[in-house]
Motif scaffolding. Structure first.
Motif, PDB file in Angstrom:
ATOM      1  N   SER A   1     -21.626 -15.611 -16.490  1.00 40.00           N
ATOM      2  CA  SER A   1     -22.370 -14.784 -15.750  1.00 40.00           C
ATOM      3  C   SER A   1     -23.440 -14.039 -16.858  1.00 40.00           C
ATOM      4  N   ALA A   2     -24.750 -14.306 -16.205  1.00 39.93           N
ATOM      5  CA  ALA A   2     -25.839 -13.828 -16.991  1.00 39.93           C
ATOM      6  C   ALA A   2     -25.711 -12.287 -17.086  1.00 39.93           C
ATOM      7  N   ALA A   3     -26.313 -11.603 -18.160  1.00 44.19           N
ATOM      8  CA  ALA A   3     -26.320  -9.993 -18.039  1.00 44.19           C
ATOM      9  C   ALA A   3     -27.644  -9.602 -17.401  1.00 44.19           C
ATOM     10  N   VAL A   4     -27.554  -9.874 -16.211  1.00 42.43           N
ATOM     11  CA  VAL A   4     -28.594  -9.468 -15.379  1.00 42.43           C
ATOM     12  C   VAL A   4     -28.059  -8.713 -14.020  1.00 42.43           C
ATOM     13  N   PRO A   5     -28.755  -8.156 -13.212  1.00 39.97           N
ATOM     14  CA  PRO A   5     -28.231  -7.290 -11.842  1.00 39.97           C
ATOM     15  C   PRO A   5     -28.113  -8.382 -11.117  1.00 39.97           C
ATOM     16  N   GLY A   6     -26.655  -8.421 -10.655  1.00 44.55           N
ATOM     17  CA  GLY A   6     -26.482  -9.441  -9.354  1.00 44.55           C
ATOM     18  C   GLY A   6     -25.692 -10.649  -9.903  1.00 44.55           C
ATOM     19  N   ALA A   7     -25.607 -10.981 -11.220  1.00 45.51           N
ATOM     20  CA  ALA A   7     -25.155 -12.315 -11.754  1.00 45.51           C
ATOM     21  C   ALA A   7     -23.828 -12.358 -11.355  1.00 45.51           C
ATOM     22  N   GLY A   8     -23.014 -11.414 -11.396  1.00 41.17           N
ATOM     23  CA  GLY A   8     -21.551 -11.359 -11.000  1.00 41.17           C
ATOM     24  C   GLY A   8     -21.271 -11.889  -9.869  1.00 41.17           C
ATOM     25  N   MET A   9     -22.369 -11.717  -8.799  1.00 37.09           N
ATOM     26  CA  MET A   9     -21.948 -12.126  -7.512  1.00 37.09           C
ATOM     27  C   MET A   9     -22.227 -13.713  -7.378  1.00 37.09           C
TER      28      MET A   9
ATOM     29  N   ASN B   1     -19.023 -11.200 -22.899  1.00 36.66           N
ATOM     30  CA  ASN B   1     -17.702 -10.343 -22.662  1.00 36.66           C
ATOM     31  C   ASN B   1     -18.160  -9.323 -21.450  1.00 36.66           C
ATOM     32  N   MET B   2     -17.658  -9.702 -20.338  1.00 36.99           N
ATOM     33  CA  MET B   2     -18.085  -8.904 -19.079  1.00 36.99           C
ATOM     34  C   MET B   2     -16.869  -8.498 -18.504  1.00 36.99           C
ATOM     35  N   ASP B   3     -16.065  -7.574 -18.794  1.00 36.86           N
ATOM     36  CA  ASP B   3     -14.671  -7.251 -18.534  1.00 36.86           C
ATOM     37  C   ASP B   3     -14.922  -6.492 -17.187  1.00 36.86           C
ATOM     38  N   GLY B   4     -15.872  -5.734 -16.808  1.00 41.89           N
ATOM     39  CA  GLY B   4     -16.138  -5.297 -15.359  1.00 41.89           C
ATOM     40  C   GLY B   4     -16.448  -6.414 -14.491  1.00 41.89           C
ATOM     41  N   THR B   5     -17.181  -7.201 -14.957  1.00 43.70           N
ATOM     42  CA  THR B   5     -17.487  -8.442 -13.941  1.00 43.70           C
ATOM     43  C   THR B   5     -16.312  -9.008 -13.564  1.00 43.70           C
ATOM     44  N   SER B   6     -15.684  -9.424 -14.569  1.00 45.13           N
ATOM     45  CA  SER B   6     -14.411 -10.194 -14.226  1.00 45.13           C
ATOM     46  C   SER B   6     -13.178  -9.431 -13.329  1.00 45.13           C
TER      47      SER B   6
ATOM     48  N   LEU C   1     -21.688  -1.149  -7.012  1.00 44.74           N
ATOM     49  CA  LEU C   1     -20.385  -1.747  -7.761  1.00 44.74           C
ATOM     50  C   LEU C   1     -20.942  -2.413  -9.387  1.00 44.74           C
ATOM     51  N   ASP C   2     -22.222  -3.122  -9.016  1.00 46.64           N
ATOM     52  CA  ASP C   2     -22.687  -3.644 -10.138  1.00 46.64           C
ATOM     53  C   ASP C   2     -23.274  -2.772 -11.370  1.00 46.64           C
ATOM     54  N   MET C   3     -23.659  -1.663 -10.787  1.00 45.68           N
ATOM     55  CA  MET C   3     -24.172  -0.617 -11.748  1.00 45.68           C
ATOM     56  C   MET C   3     -22.734  -0.070 -12.459  1.00 45.68           C
ATOM     57  N   CYS C   4     -21.538   0.030 -11.734  1.00 46.62           N
ATOM     58  CA  CYS C   4     -20.395   0.388 -12.401  1.00 46.62           C
ATOM     59  C   CYS C   4     -19.825  -0.728 -13.372  1.00 46.62           C
ATOM     60  N   ARG C   5     -20.044  -1.684 -12.836  1.00 47.33           N
ATOM     61  CA  ARG C   5     -19.144  -2.831 -13.565  1.00 47.33           C
ATOM     62  C   ARG C   5     -20.069  -3.064 -15.085  1.00 47.33           C
ATOM     63  N   THR C   6     -21.682  -2.776 -14.683  1.00 48.30           N
ATOM     64  CA  THR C   6     -22.156  -2.960 -16.140  1.00 48.30           C
ATOM     65  C   THR C   6     -21.784  -1.955 -17.065  1.00 48.30           C
ATOM     66  N   VAL C   7     -21.665  -0.886 -16.677  1.00 45.38           N
ATOM     67  CA  VAL C   7     -21.056   0.117 -17.581  1.00 45.38           C
ATOM     68  C   VAL C   7     -19.818  -0.126 -18.422  1.00 45.38           C
ATOM     69  N   VAL C   8     -18.914  -0.820 -17.414  1.00 41.47           N
ATOM     70  CA  VAL C   8     -17.823  -1.330 -18.320  1.00 41.47           C
ATOM     71  C   VAL C   8     -18.041  -2.381 -19.213  1.00 41.47           C
ATOM     72  N   ASN C   9     -18.842  -3.481 -18.736  1.00 42.58           N
ATOM     73  CA  ASN C   9     -19.246  -4.427 -19.708  1.00 42.58           C
ATOM     74  C   ASN C   9     -19.806  -3.820 -21.083  1.00 42.58           C
ATOM     75  N   VAL C  10     -20.516  -2.971 -21.026  1.00 41.97           N
ATOM     76  CA  VAL C  10     -21.130  -2.357 -22.188  1.00 41.97           C
ATOM     77  C   VAL C  10     -20.346  -1.839 -23.100  1.00 41.97           C
TER      78      VAL C  10
ATOM     79  N   THR D   1     -29.601   0.319 -14.962  1.00 44.01           N
ATOM     80  CA  THR D   1     -30.328  -0.749 -14.966  1.00 44.01           C
ATOM     81  C   THR D   1     -29.581  -2.057 -14.367  1.00 44.01           C
ATOM     82  N   SER D   2     -28.243  -1.878 -14.342  1.00 45.29           N
ATOM     83  CA  SER D   2     -27.371  -2.850 -14.056  1.00 45.29           C
ATOM     84  C   SER D   2     -27.529  -3.950 -14.619  1.00 45.29           C
ATOM     85  N   SER D   3     -27.906  -4.159 -15.983  1.00 43.53           N
ATOM     86  CA  SER D   3     -27.999  -4.936 -17.023  1.00 43.53           C
ATOM     87  C   SER D   3     -27.562  -4.866 -18.331  1.00 43.53           C
ATOM     88  N   SER D   4     -26.493  -5.596 -18.591  1.00 44.32           N
ATOM     89  CA  SER D   4     -26.106  -5.226 -20.019  1.00 44.32           C
ATOM     90  C   SER D   4     -27.157  -6.000 -20.927  1.00 44.32           C
ATOM     91  N   ALA D   5     -28.165  -6.815 -20.650  1.00 43.17           N
ATOM     92  CA  ALA D   5     -29.247  -7.508 -21.421  1.00 43.17           C
ATOM     93  C   ALA D   5     -30.082  -6.477 -21.702  1.00 43.17           C
TER      94      ALA D   5
HETATM   95  N1  ASP Z   1     -24.907  -6.835 -14.076  1.00 45.12           N
HETATM   96  C1  ASP Z   1     -23.943  -7.169 -14.751  1.00 45.12           C
HETATM   97  C2  ASP Z   1     -24.364  -7.039 -16.378  1.00 45.12           C
HETATM   98  O1  ASP Z   1     -25.293  -7.001 -16.606  1.00 45.12           O
HETATM   99  C3  ASP Z   1     -23.462  -8.665 -14.323  1.00 45.12           C
HETATM  100  C4  ASP Z   1     -22.853  -8.662 -13.068  1.00 45.12           C
HETATM  101  O2  ASP Z   1     -21.725  -8.421 -13.129  1.00 45.12           O
HETATM  102  O3  ASP Z   1     -23.733  -8.843 -12.201  1.00 45.12           O
HETATM  103  O4  ASP Z   1     -23.580  -6.833 -17.132  1.00 45.12           O
END
Ligand code: ASP
Length: 435
Positions: free
Chosen positions: A358-366, A316-321, A393-402, A280-284
């Motif tokens: 960053s919002a917990a939605v796809p692409g927010a980190g960008m 808390n978005m470690d993958g995103t940071s 990469l968004d898919m992967c970083r969201t895994v780390v965030n979660v 889903t690429s979304s922590s939310a």
């Molecule tokens: N998609 C990420 C999340 O929801 C945020 C991001 O890095 O774009 O955790």
């Protein structure tokens, strides 16, 4: 016959989704078929999860906070949670910076490729720059101001207002503790019951997870941009993914050192949430499942998970940071810029803040990356360079965030004596029951 575990079913759904997506790209009408007949099921699945996000946060947090019955416990847990969240984020950015400086992925880009990429994606870049600019125009205390809604019902109409809802729910829960128990009893019982109902909804939605991720991945595959530019970005992507894997290793170490639970126990418990985060690429959107897994499979008491996880999903978005740090330096390298040590230290601070924002939605980190680039004086047009690989990469970083949120919830639970044994109520049992 032994039933297949949920995470295997989800993995199977993902693999089949990718295969069907690839198959559909081989003939002209394929993409349209996926968009018309498969993608909607993915959307419905994500919508089901998003649909319960706000009621879940409200019910879980109000229940969680009011269960504490003691304000000092709350502030102890709050302080620890935020403290550990910030420390893990700073570790993630630092790992990203060290890796990108060692690998130097941006230096491999030839001037011709750079021009080609910027031309291909310049439209998208402008869109991101505009969103980021409207965020940048705000004053220094804007984030604090945004935390407090002027109308809770209005905030509850958008999943983007998670922090406002969290604020309201904590305030409500604290007030519930402060009134005489007798008077608050009905309200408390109501939210306890509501919480149970919503958790059951998560159970039921997860029965559809393998099909949902199948549809999502098939759609992602047919929609991904042309692959011929990907090779130039290979090293950049490898750098980000290596950093992300290191973070997973760090979480496993933290969990085993602080809670004495084995890495296998942790990964087995959290894997369905990770797979969902990936799809889903979304922590939310993943939050309801993260809550369920952490509570029922990792032994974190609901008092802790219902407080730590909604906050973690938003801040808390470690993958995103980590990704933001690598991306910023990669773009600088691609433009032939040398970043001073001081600037790189500044990137640690800005990427930490940008990931919190960053919002917990796809692409927010960008979108928030634009702020980091702006700080370091790196051309924002460089976003176009990384656009092509952003979704994977968004898919992967969201895994780390979660995963980070789950690990921290275990550590916080342990520190306040609320880490117990997993409760055996899992989806597979429910699956049997529903069948
Ligand atoms: N998609 C990420 C999340 O929801 C945020 C991001 O890095 O774009 O955790």
């Amino acid at each position: 016959m032994k039933k297949m575990a949920l995470h295997w079913k989800i993995i199977l759904g993902m693999v089949l989704g990718v295969l069907v997506g690839l198959l559909m790209t081989t003939f002209d009408a394929g993409q349209q078929i996926v968009q018309d007949w498969i993608k909607p099921f993915g959307k419905i699945f994500i919508n089901c999860l998003k649909m319960i996000a706000i009621p879940l946060i409200l019910a879980a947090l109000i229940k969680g906070v009011s269960d504490l019955r003691d304000i000092s416990k709350l502030s102890k847990m709050g302080g620890r949670t935020i403290g550990i969240y910030i420390v893990t984020t700073v570790i993630a950015v630092t790992i990203g910076l060290v890796l990108v400086n060692l690998v130097n992925p941006g230096k491999a880009i030839s001037p011709e490729t750079r021009t080609e990429m910027i031309e291909n994606y310049s439209g998208d870049t402008t869109k991101y720059q505009e969103t980021a600019k409207s965020q940048k125009d705000a004053g220094p205390l804007q984030a604090l101001e945004d935390l407090v809604p002027d109308n809770i019902f209005l905030s509850a109409t958008s999943n983007r207002n998670m922090l406002q809802i969290i604020f309201f729910a904590i305030f409500f829960g604290v007030s519930l503790i402060l009134i005489p128990e007798e008077k608050g009893k009905t309200v408390k019982t109501f939210f306890d019951g509501l919480n149970e109902v919503i958790l059951k909804m998560v159970d039921l939605i997860m029965l559809a997870a393998p099909y949902g991720v199948f549809a999502l991945l098939a759609a992602i595959v047919v929609e991904s941009p042309s692959v011929d530019l990907f090779w130039a970005l290979g090293w950049y992507a490898i750098t980000v993914v290596t950093g992300l894997l290191m973070m997973i290793g760090i979480y496993m170490t933290i969990v085993s050192v602080f809670t004495k639970k084995s890495p296998k126990f942790f990964l087995d418990g959290i894997s369905p949430a990770q797979l969902l985060a990936f799809s889903t690429s979304s922590s939310a959107a993943t939050l309801p499942v993260t809550m369920e897994r952490v509570t029922e499979h990792l032994g974190v008491d609901e008092e802790v998970s219902s407080f730590v996880l909604p906050i973690g999903a938003t801040i808390n978005m470690d993958g995103t940071s980590l990704y933001q740090a690598v991306a910023a330096v990669f773009i600088a390298q691609a433009f032939g810029m040398e970043l001073e040590f001081g600037t790189q230290l500044g990137i640690i601070a800005t990427a930490t803040l940008a990931s919190i924002g960053s919002a917990a939605v796809p692409g927010a980190g960008m979108v928030m990356l634009v702020g980091v680039l702006g700080y370091a004086g790196i051309p924002e047009a460089g976003l176009a360079l990384i656009f092509a690989v952003d979704r994977p990469l968004d898919m992967c970083r969201t895994v780390v965030n979660v995963t980070g949120d789950a690990a921290v919830s275990m550590v916080v639970a342990k520190s306040v004596g609320k880490l117990g044994d997993p409760k055996p109520n899992n989806w597979d049992d429910n699956y049997e029951a529903v069948k």
